[in-house]
Design a protein around this motif. Sequence first.
Motif, mmCIF file in Angstrom:
data_model
loop_
_atom_site.group_PDB
_atom_site.id
_atom_site.type_symbol
_atom_site.label_atom_id
_atom_site.label_comp_id
_atom_site.label_asym_id
_atom_site.label_seq_id
_atom_site.Cartn_x
_atom_site.Cartn_y
_atom_site.Cartn_z
ATOM 1 N N GLY A 11 0.803 -1.214 0.000
ATOM 2 C CA GLY A 11 0.000 0.000 0.000
ATOM 3 C C GLY A 11 0.838 1.266 0.000
ATOM 4 N N ASP A 12 2.132 1.160 -0.320
ATOM 5 C CA ASP A 12 3.041 2.307 -0.321
ATOM 6 C C ASP A 12 2.954 3.006 -1.677
ATOM 7 O OD1 ASP A 12 5.061 4.149 -0.238
ATOM 8 O OD2 ASP A 12 6.669 2.709 0.139
ATOM 9 N N PHE A 13 2.262 4.154 -1.708
ATOM 10 C CA PHE A 13 2.041 4.853 -2.968
ATOM 11 C C PHE A 13 3.076 5.941 -3.239
ATOM 12 C CE2 PHE A 13 -0.680 6.772 0.348
ATOM 13 C CZ PHE A 13 -0.149 8.039 0.392
ATOM 14 N N SER A 14 4.023 6.158 -2.336
ATOM 15 C CA SER A 14 4.924 7.308 -2.447
ATOM 16 C C SER A 14 5.786 7.255 -3.706
ATOM 17 C CB SER A 14 5.813 7.415 -1.207
ATOM 18 O OG SER A 14 6.572 6.224 -1.010
ATOM 19 N N GLY A 15 6.365 6.105 -4.004
ATOM 20 C CA GLY A 15 7.215 5.991 -5.183
ATOM 21 C C GLY A 15 6.433 6.151 -6.469
ATOM 22 N N LEU A 16 5.230 5.577 -6.514
ATOM 23 C CA LEU A 16 4.404 5.678 -7.708
ATOM 24 C C LEU A 16 3.982 7.121 -7.940
ATOM 25 C CD1 LEU A 16 2.925 4.253 -10.020
ATOM 26 C CD2 LEU A 16 0.990 3.931 -8.465
ATOM 27 N N VAL A 17 3.557 7.798 -6.894
ATOM 28 C CA VAL A 17 3.151 9.201 -7.030
ATOM 29 C C VAL A 17 4.329 10.049 -7.499
ATOM 30 C CG1 VAL A 17 2.414 11.251 -5.751
ATOM 31 C CG2 VAL A 17 1.243 9.061 -5.402
ATOM 32 N N GLY A 18 5.504 9.810 -6.938
ATOM 33 C CA GLY A 18 6.682 10.557 -7.348
ATOM 34 C C GLY A 18 7.020 10.345 -8.812
ATOM 35 N N ALA A 19 6.937 9.089 -9.270
ATOM 36 C CA ALA A 19 7.230 8.798 -10.668
ATOM 37 C C ALA A 19 6.219 9.452 -11.597
ATOM 38 C CB ALA A 19 7.257 7.284 -10.883
ATOM 39 N N LEU A 20 4.950 9.414 -11.220
ATOM 40 C CA LEU A 20 3.914 10.018 -12.056
ATOM 41 C C LEU A 20 4.057 11.533 -12.104
ATOM 42 C CD1 LEU A 20 0.873 7.844 -10.928
ATOM 43 C CD2 LEU A 20 1.972 7.804 -13.181
ATOM 44 N N GLU A 21 4.326 12.138 -10.967
ATOM 45 C CA GLU A 21 4.459 13.588 -10.925
ATOM 46 C C GLU A 21 5.660 14.071 -11.735
ATOM 47 O OE1 GLU A 21 2.290 14.748 -6.699
ATOM 48 O OE2 GLU A 21 4.462 14.441 -6.735
ATOM 49 N N GLY A 22 6.642 13.211 -11.934
ATOM 50 C CA GLY A 22 7.807 13.573 -12.726
ATOM 51 C C GLY A 22 7.681 13.270 -14.203
ATOM 52 N N ASP A 23 6.523 12.790 -14.635
ATOM 53 C CA ASP A 23 6.295 12.411 -16.035
ATOM 54 C C ASP A 23 5.612 13.556 -16.768
ATOM 55 O OD1 ASP A 23 5.421 11.280 -18.465
ATOM 56 O OD2 ASP A 23 5.183 9.303 -17.556
ATOM 57 N N ASP A 24 6.219 14.036 -17.863
ATOM 58 C CA ASP A 24 5.651 15.147 -18.625
ATOM 59 C C ASP A 24 4.319 14.795 -19.284
ATOM 60 O OD1 ASP A 24 7.780 16.760 -17.978
ATOM 61 O OD2 ASP A 24 8.879 16.373 -19.833
ATOM 62 N N ASN A 25 4.004 13.510 -19.371
ATOM 63 C CA ASN A 25 2.744 13.087 -19.978
ATOM 64 C C ASN A 25 1.638 12.908 -18.945
ATOM 65 O OD1 ASN A 25 3.393 12.739 -22.899
ATOM 66 N ND2 ASN A 25 4.954 11.391 -22.045
ATOM 67 N N VAL A 26 1.923 13.303 -17.720
ATOM 68 C CA VAL A 26 0.930 13.293 -16.631
ATOM 69 C C VAL A 26 0.564 14.739 -16.321
ATOM 70 C CG1 VAL A 26 0.588 12.839 -14.177
ATOM 71 C CG2 VAL A 26 1.644 11.100 -15.637
ATOM 72 N N LEU A 27 -0.745 15.005 -16.203
ATOM 73 C CA LEU A 27 -1.201 16.347 -15.849
ATOM 74 C C LEU A 27 -1.417 16.508 -14.359
ATOM 75 C CD1 LEU A 27 -2.146 19.155 -16.771
ATOM 76 C CD2 LEU A 27 -4.470 18.202 -16.987
ATOM 77 N N ASP A 28 -2.062 15.522 -13.715
ATOM 78 C CA ASP A 28 -2.438 15.695 -12.317
ATOM 79 C C ASP A 28 -2.487 14.341 -11.617
ATOM 80 O OD1 ASP A 28 -3.169 17.087 -10.051
ATOM 81 O OD2 ASP A 28 -5.250 17.403 -10.649
ATOM 82 N N VAL A 29 -2.171 14.350 -10.323
ATOM 83 C CA VAL A 29 -2.219 13.148 -9.487
ATOM 84 C C VAL A 29 -2.917 13.501 -8.183
ATOM 85 C CG1 VAL A 29 -0.896 11.315 -8.354
ATOM 86 C CG2 VAL A 29 0.005 12.383 -10.436
ATOM 87 N N ALA A 30 -3.808 12.631 -7.713
ATOM 88 C CA ALA A 30 -4.476 12.835 -6.431
ATOM 89 C C ALA A 30 -4.484 11.508 -5.672
ATOM 90 C CB ALA A 30 -5.901 13.345 -6.615
ATOM 91 N N VAL A 31 -4.434 11.599 -4.343
ATOM 92 C CA VAL A 31 -4.388 10.409 -3.487
ATOM 93 C C VAL A 31 -5.433 10.547 -2.395
ATOM 94 C CG1 VAL A 31 -2.949 8.956 -2.011
ATOM 95 C CG2 VAL A 31 -1.901 10.225 -3.892
ATOM 96 N N GLY A 32 -6.138 9.466 -2.111
ATOM 97 C CA GLY A 32 -7.098 9.463 -1.012
ATOM 98 C C GLY A 32 -6.419 9.734 0.315
ATOM 99 N N ASP A 33 -7.156 10.327 1.252
ATOM 100 C CA ASP A 33 -6.552 10.704 2.533
ATOM 101 C C ASP A 33 -6.707 9.645 3.614
ATOM 102 O OD1 ASP A 33 -9.226 10.904 3.074
ATOM 103 O OD2 ASP A 33 -9.210 13.046 3.542
ATOM 104 N N GLY A 34 -7.127 8.449 3.229
ATOM 105 C CA GLY A 34 -7.255 7.374 4.205
ATOM 106 C C GLY A 34 -7.655 6.072 3.537
ATOM 107 N N LEU A 35 -7.745 5.024 4.331
ATOM 108 C CA LEU A 35 -8.157 3.723 3.822
ATOM 109 C C LEU A 35 -9.588 3.790 3.297
ATOM 110 C CD1 LEU A 35 -6.772 1.470 6.703
ATOM 111 C CD2 LEU A 35 -5.769 1.771 4.413
#
Length: 215
Positions: free
Chosen positions: A71-95
């Motif tokens: 359930g560790d989303f930190s690496g995935l979010v970081g990779a997506l945010e660094g991709d020029d073909n990604v516009l926006d990323v959002a993550v739920g604030d809890g389970l």
Amino acid sequence: MKRSIGAIAVIIVLGAFAQPAAAQSTVTVYITNISKQIISPPVVVSHSWMVRVFKPGKAASDELAALAEDGDFSGLVGALEGDDNVLDVAVGDGLLMPGQTVSLDLAVTGFFDRISAVGMLVTTNDAFFGLENLSIRGSSTPVVRTTAPAYDAGTEFNSESCAFIPGPPCGSPGVRDTAGAEGFIHVHPGLHGSADLSPAEWNWQNPVVRISVAR
């Protein structure tokens, strides 16, 4: 008076730059957990057709494996945010508990009109729900509705042993059981009661989430 081809080309190029940029808008993504499983905070992303957060039949990225196993989303979010073909990323604030719905806002514009979403089924070795490349371009309805199944990331063996499962009743994060892992993403076969997990309590039937995208 005739214009040279070169002059015409310059006018065309300058005219293209003068065109207004595609208007950016916001959509709201609603994710409802219709399984018995607890789901880790969902990650949703708006992107172009060039992005594949995951691809069935292919190996999972290290970042997706971390989400699917713990359930560790930190690496995935970081990779997506660094991709020029990604516009926006959002993550739920809890389970996301069984029966609950989470809503997440995403910016969309122009060719950034695809939406993907993932989240771990936490009482498994490496299962995750996955929405892959949902196109909202040209939709004639204000709400696009779909569902998503549980996938197996293929990065852990489905031992169903509490020694390798982070969610309840186990509580063993960060421990991997890789011997015998399939090595590719595929629809998850479900739980079979082969070790510590009761299928009656923790198993599911696909799909595991309902998803609505509202403009």
